[in-house]
Design an enzyme around this catalytic site. Structure first.
Site, PDB file in Angstrom:
ATOM      1  N   HIS A  64      -2.266   4.844 -32.491  1.00  0.00           N
ATOM      2  CA  HIS A  64      -0.875   4.512 -32.795  1.00  0.00           C
ATOM      3  C   HIS A  64      -0.214   5.597 -33.634  1.00  0.00           C
ATOM      4  CE1 HIS A  64      -2.814   2.662 -36.435  1.00  0.00           C
ATOM      5  NE2 HIS A  64      -1.783   3.243 -37.024  1.00  0.00           N
ATOM      6  N   GLU A 116       3.377   1.553 -34.687  1.00  0.00           N
ATOM      7  CA  GLU A 116       3.263   0.667 -35.857  1.00  0.00           C
ATOM      8  C   GLU A 116       4.519   0.818 -36.699  1.00  0.00           C
ATOM      9  OE1 GLU A 116       0.779   0.470 -40.060  1.00  0.00           O
ATOM     10  OE2 GLU A 116      -0.090   1.572 -38.374  1.00  0.00           O
ATOM     11  N   HIS A 154       9.832  13.753 -33.092  1.00  0.00           N
ATOM     12  CA  HIS A 154      10.350  12.626 -32.326  1.00  0.00           C
ATOM     13  C   HIS A 154       9.209  11.937 -31.599  1.00  0.00           C
ATOM     14  CE1 HIS A 154      10.399  16.110 -29.539  1.00  0.00           C
ATOM     15  NE2 HIS A 154       9.953  15.218 -28.666  1.00  0.00           N
ATOM     16  N   GLU A 209      12.885  10.930 -27.712  1.00  0.00           N
ATOM     17  CA  GLU A 209      13.242  11.728 -26.550  1.00  0.00           C
ATOM     18  C   GLU A 209      12.942  10.923 -25.292  1.00  0.00           C
ATOM     19  OE1 GLU A 209      12.327  16.087 -24.539  1.00  0.00           O
ATOM     20  OE2 GLU A 209      10.891  15.257 -25.975  1.00  0.00           O
TER      21      GLU A 209
END
Length: 138
Positions: A12, A63, A82, A130
């Protein structure tokens, strides 16, 4: 360390958010992720919510961390870039996202030095996401 990659799995990415409910709504309602779990940690005074397109056991997820009592937005810093999501029909996706209130600081169009079409949107905390048009990747 030959074969080390077999020992690791990307699980994550964590970002801190100011309004957890607003962030969950953005990622689930606008981007189609599912809320996988939400856990309060009273001892640490924080809540974690995990969102994603598939289960944590097999997919990389996001998360969202809410630190209790925080009233000021976080400074996003200069090191974070990003998150990226692949989409089909980037123009249609962006039109729908804009209609639903998403901020689109970089509208869809071709990359400056390539043929892939991309766009950037922002979540409620200003994190950039993005969007990469899978139909024009090359």
């Amino acid at each position: 360390m030959a074969g080390a990659a077999a020992n690791f799995r990307y699980m994550h990415t964590m970002i801190r958010v100011l309004d957890l409910d607003k962030s969950i709504a953005f990622y689930t309602e606008l981007l189609g992720m599912k809320l996988l779990r939400r856990d309060d940690y009273p001892g640490g005074k924080f809540t974690n919510a995990f969102v994603g397109y598939g289960p944590e056991e097999t997919d990389t997820v996001l998360e969202l961390t809410l630190n209790w009592g925080r009233e000021e937005p976080y400074e996003l810093g200069t090191a974070f870039g990003h998150l990226a999501l692949g989409v089909r029909d980037i123009y249609g996706v962006c039109a729908e996202l804009e209609k639903r209130g998403a901020k689109i600081p970089r509208p869809p169009g071709p990359m400056l030095h390539g043929t892939t079409h991309i766009a950037f949107i922002e979540d409620p905390d200003g994190y950039k996401i993005e969007l990469i048009d899978l139909d024009t990747m090359g």
